[in-house]
Structure formats: C-alpha cells, structure tokens
Design a protein around this motif. Sequence first.
Motif, short mmCIF file in Angstrom:
data_model
loop_
_atom_site.label_atom_id
_atom_site.label_comp_id
_atom_site.label_asym_id
_atom_site.label_seq_id
_atom_site.Cartn_x
_atom_site.Cartn_y
_atom_site.Cartn_z
N LEU A 27 0.84 -1.20 0.00
CA LEU A 27 0.00 0.00 0.00
C LEU A 27 0.87 1.25 0.00
O LEU A 27 1.90 1.30 0.68
CB LEU A 27 -0.89 0.02 1.25
N ASN A 28 0.45 2.24 -0.74
CA ASN A 28 1.20 3.51 -0.74
C ASN A 28 0.94 4.29 0.54
O ASN A 28 -0.07 4.09 1.22
CB ASN A 28 0.77 4.37 -1.94
N ASP A 29 1.89 5.12 0.91
CA ASP A 29 1.68 6.11 1.97
C ASP A 29 2.53 7.33 1.61
O ASP A 29 3.29 7.29 0.64
CB ASP A 29 2.09 5.53 3.35
N HIS A 60 3.13 3.63 -5.61
CA HIS A 60 3.22 5.09 -5.43
C HIS A 60 2.21 5.81 -6.33
O HIS A 60 1.54 6.76 -5.91
CB HIS A 60 4.64 5.54 -5.76
N1 TYC Z 1 4.79 7.61 -1.59
C1 TYC Z 1 6.07 7.49 -0.91
C2 TYC Z 1 6.85 8.77 -1.08
O1 TYC Z 1 6.51 9.60 -1.90
C3 TYC Z 1 6.88 6.31 -1.45
C4 TYC Z 1 6.15 5.02 -1.33
C5 TYC Z 1 5.95 4.24 -2.46
C6 TYC Z 1 5.65 4.60 -0.10
C7 TYC Z 1 5.24 3.04 -2.37
C8 TYC Z 1 4.96 3.39 -0.01
O2 TYC Z 1 4.09 1.45 -1.07
C9 TYC Z 1 4.75 2.62 -1.14
N2 TYC Z 1 7.91 8.94 -0.30
#
Ligand code: TYC
Length: 101
Positions: A27-29, A60
Amino acid sequence: MSDVDTRLKPKAKTKTERPPLYKLILLNDDYTPRDFVVTVLKSIFRMSEGEAMGVMLTAHQQGACVVAVFTKEVAEAKAQQATDAGQSQGYPLAFTTEKEG
Ligand code: TYC
C-alpha cells in the motif's frame, strides 16, 4: 466357498485440492522513503532492483500493487514481516493480503 467378485467397480478418484491463494499487496503512503520500500521488497521478497522499483512506483502512482501470490499462511507471515520492517524504522509502510478470485 464364496465366489470372488470380479465385477468392475468405479475407481475412487483422489482429488488433490489446491490451497486457495492470497495476494500480498503493498500500500502507498506519503511518508516512507522510496528507497526504503525498494530495500524491503528486495530483501523480503528477493526482488531485483528493477522489479522492486517497478512495484514501488506502481504502488506510489496507483495506491497499491500486488507483490506476489502465496498460500494464506505465507502471505500473512510475509505481510507482517514486511510491515514490521517499516515500523522498526518508524515508517507507516503497510502490506496487506487479499484472497484471490
Ligand atoms: N509515496 C512514498 C513517497 O513519496 C513512497 C512510497 C511508495 C511509499 C510506495 C509506499 O508502497 C509505497 N515517499
């Protein structure tokens, strides 16, 4: 003396059931660094740099990405292990599982 029964009998088929499979999903965060996500994918899921980069970028951009498919127990254990790796560094990195099909 009793006769031997020579009639044809239907053969009992032994069915080998396949275990249901579970998708392990990244999952993205907004907080976990990209390179940390790549490192976790490489170390826990034995991905190459390129594979890990592709999965990380998909999560992402799309919000989530399927990492791999496993039996329920393996998917849950690996999701926990990978989520713990993020937590140990103070990141909200999260992996989840979902039954396939
Ligand atoms: N979105 C985060 C960032 O911009 C990077 C990220 C990518 C985090 C994928 C979790 O599953 C992920 N730093």
